[in-house]
Design a protein around this motif. Structure first.
Motif, PDB file in Angstrom:
ATOM      1  N   PRO A 189       3.624   4.423   8.220  1.00  0.00           N
ATOM      2  CA  PRO A 189       4.652   4.792   7.245  1.00  0.00           C
ATOM      3  C   PRO A 189       4.125   5.612   6.077  1.00  0.00           C
ATOM      4  O   PRO A 189       4.851   6.455   5.533  1.00  0.00           O
ATOM      5  N   ILE A 190       2.863   5.408   5.675  1.00  0.00           N
ATOM      6  CA  ILE A 190       2.304   6.217   4.593  1.00  0.00           C
ATOM      7  C   ILE A 190       2.230   7.677   5.007  1.00  0.00           C
ATOM      8  O   ILE A 190       2.631   8.582   4.263  1.00  0.00           O
ATOM      9  N   CYS A 191       1.726   7.920   6.205  1.00  0.00           N
ATOM     10  CA  CYS A 191       1.645   9.302   6.701  1.00  0.00           C
ATOM     11  C   CYS A 191       3.026   9.893   6.923  1.00  0.00           C
ATOM     12  O   CYS A 191       3.276  11.068   6.619  1.00  0.00           O
ATOM     13  N   GLN A 192       3.943   9.080   7.438  1.00  0.00           N
ATOM     14  CA  GLN A 192       5.279   9.575   7.737  1.00  0.00           C
ATOM     15  C   GLN A 192       6.049   9.930   6.468  1.00  0.00           C
ATOM     16  O   GLN A 192       6.717  10.956   6.392  1.00  0.00           O
ATOM     17  N   GLU A 193       5.933   9.079   5.448  1.00  0.00           N
ATOM     18  CA  GLU A 193       6.711   9.281   4.229  1.00  0.00           C
ATOM     19  C   GLU A 193       6.098  10.318   3.297  1.00  0.00           C
ATOM     20  O   GLU A 193       6.802  11.180   2.760  1.00  0.00           O
ATOM     21  N   LEU A 194       4.783  10.254   3.101  1.00  0.00           N
ATOM     22  CA  LEU A 194       4.138  11.096   2.091  1.00  0.00           C
ATOM     23  C   LEU A 194       3.416  12.301   2.676  1.00  0.00           C
ATOM     24  O   LEU A 194       2.997  13.185   1.930  1.00  0.00           O
ATOM     25  N   ARG A 195       3.273  12.338   3.980  1.00  0.00           N
ATOM     26  CA  ARG A 195       2.562  13.432   4.660  1.00  0.00           C
ATOM     27  C   ARG A 195       1.182  13.651   4.058  1.00  0.00           C
ATOM     28  O   ARG A 195       0.743  14.785   3.822  1.00  0.00           O
ATOM     29  N   ALA A 211       0.826  -1.204   0.000  1.00  0.00           N
ATOM     30  CA  ALA A 211       0.000   0.000   0.000  1.00  0.00           C
ATOM     31  C   ALA A 211       0.864   1.259   0.000  1.00  0.00           C
ATOM     32  O   ALA A 211       0.473   2.296  -0.547  1.00  0.00           O
ATOM     33  N   VAL A 212       2.044   1.178   0.603  1.00  0.00           N
ATOM     34  CA  VAL A 212       2.949   2.329   0.640  1.00  0.00           C
ATOM     35  C   VAL A 212       3.433   2.659  -0.768  1.00  0.00           C
ATOM     36  O   VAL A 212       3.430   3.831  -1.185  1.00  0.00           O
ATOM     37  N   SER A 213       3.827   1.644  -1.530  1.00  0.00           N
ATOM     38  CA  SER A 213       4.309   1.887  -2.889  1.00  0.00           C
ATOM     39  C   SER A 213       3.175   2.375  -3.779  1.00  0.00           C
ATOM     40  O   SER A 213       3.385   3.240  -4.652  1.00  0.00           O
ATOM     41  N   GLN A 214       1.961   1.856  -3.570  1.00  0.00           N
ATOM     42  CA  GLN A 214       0.820   2.354  -4.328  1.00  0.00           C
ATOM     43  C   GLN A 214       0.609   3.844  -4.066  1.00  0.00           C
ATOM     44  O   GLN A 214       0.436   4.635  -4.997  1.00  0.00           O
ATOM     45  N   ALA A 215       0.608   4.211  -2.802  1.00  0.00           N
ATOM     46  CA  ALA A 215       0.390   5.611  -2.440  1.00  0.00           C
ATOM     47  C   ALA A 215       1.467   6.511  -3.033  1.00  0.00           C
ATOM     48  O   ALA A 215       1.175   7.606  -3.535  1.00  0.00           O
TER      49      ALA A 215
END
Length: 345
Positions: free
Chosen positions: A311-317, A279-283
């Motif tokens: 991690p999604i919030c942390q990486e992509l804000r 899901a992180v790579s998709q986002a």
């Protein structure tokens, strides 16, 4: 063609199980007025419900942290090394795990954190800080029509999420309209039409194989003419790694902007929590292609991988706008960083 739907006889509706298997909304019980009302619950009741739905994620994270610190007198290097393994296997990812451990070590160094039994509380506070992304709230009143473009890969529950989101907007006194811009999957428009029928909102759709851009263009015309409050556009699910399909989404985005220069006001990416780190790579790739404004995470009730939000919030804000906690109409809930952090830690 714009359609307004009336509630059908309840006896002709499928069962909850059959509807779920067909990818359709669960049947509504009772009169339409009853369906439109969501049960009231205080914050304590919601937190208990959230904890119940996130039990698998909490077991993978909070329960293991508790077992780790049981009987320990100090927070030392060995304990932090074991904690690192717990965080990574809870789908927080390597980078987010390193960030959390760095913050814990800093607290230990400053003697703000010495008791191992307070470790879970410290992690919860740091997780909440990461999840509390500074972003404008989703405000459907700031434009009319307020246009929401829904995107995501196949199988994440996007169409179902659109139906539930329309239901929430309708409960708030707004008039939503659904747009079936997924013209490639044969059952997509039919599924969305069933949602429109059940929650009694209008839908714009054309025949299978029609140009999605033409569908959206006509839908925006209809929305303006009928003074619709919110337009929810269902796009075709596509793999984030297929560049030609991503280009089609960009084209759709340009068509919306030509019709309404300020739109789309929200581009919501629907992610399936059960996919974990994928899901992180998709986002990441959808963000690079379209400039996603918010996230909706589905299927949190059936997975131990709910930690992937962090991690999604942390990486992509990117802010998490809603989370899906089940199949019922009211199981799509606005995301609350503090409540979520408390529920899993």
């Amino acid at each position: 063609m714009l359609k307004w739907f009336r509630k059908k006889d309840a006896e002709t509706t499928p069962s909850n199980t059959a509807a779920a298997e067909a990818g359709l909304p669960p049947p509504l019980q009772g009169d339409a007025e009853v369906v439109a009302e969501e049960p009231q619950e205080d914050q304590g009741g919601f937190l208990a419900r959230l904890r119940h739905r996130l039990a698998k994620s909490r077991e993978r994270l909070a329960d293991r942290v508790d077992r780790l610190v049981l009987g320990k007198r100090h927070i030392d290097a060995e304990l932090l090394e074991d904690l690192e393994e717990i965080l990574i296997t809870a789908d927080l990812g390597v980078h987010t795990t390193e960030l959390l451990l760095d913050r814990v070590r800093e607290r230990v160094k400053k003697k703000e954190l010495q008791d191992p039994e307070r470790l879970r509380e410290a992690l919860r506070e740091e997780m909440e800080a990461i999840l509390s992304v500074d972003a404008p709230p989703l405000d459907p009143h700031r434009a009319k029509p307020f246009v929401v473009m829904m995107i995501g890969v196949n199988g994440v529950g996007k169409t179902t999420t659109i139906g539930k989101l329309a239901h929430r907007f309708r409960q708030d006194g707004l008039t939503p309209m659904l747009v079936a811009a997924d013209t490639f999957r044969a059952a997509a428009a039919e599924q969305l039409e069933r949602w429109a029928e059940r929650i009694q909102v209008p839908i714009i759709r054309q025949q299978s194989g029609a140009d999605p851009s033409a569908v959206v263009f006509d839908a925006l015309d209809a929305a303006v003419a009928r003074q619709v409050d919110v337009v929810l556009i269902d796009t075709a699910g596509r793999m984030h790694t297929k560049m030609n399909l991503m280009e089609e989404l960009k084209k759709l985005h340009r068509v919306i902007q030509r019709k309404l220069p300020e739109a789309p006001h929200e581009i919501l990416l629907v992610l399936d929590a059960t996919t974990g780190q994928n899901a992180v790579s998709q986002a990441r790739l959808f963000q690079e292609a379209l400039g996603v404004t918010g996230l909706i995470l589905t299927k949190l009730d059936g997975t131990a991988k709910g930690g992937v939000i962090v991690p999604i919030c942390q990486e992509l804000r990117l802010p998490v706008r809603y989370i899906g906690l089940g199949e019922a109409l009211d199981d799509l809930r606005p995301f609350d960083a503090a409540a979520f952090a408390r529920a899993v830690l």
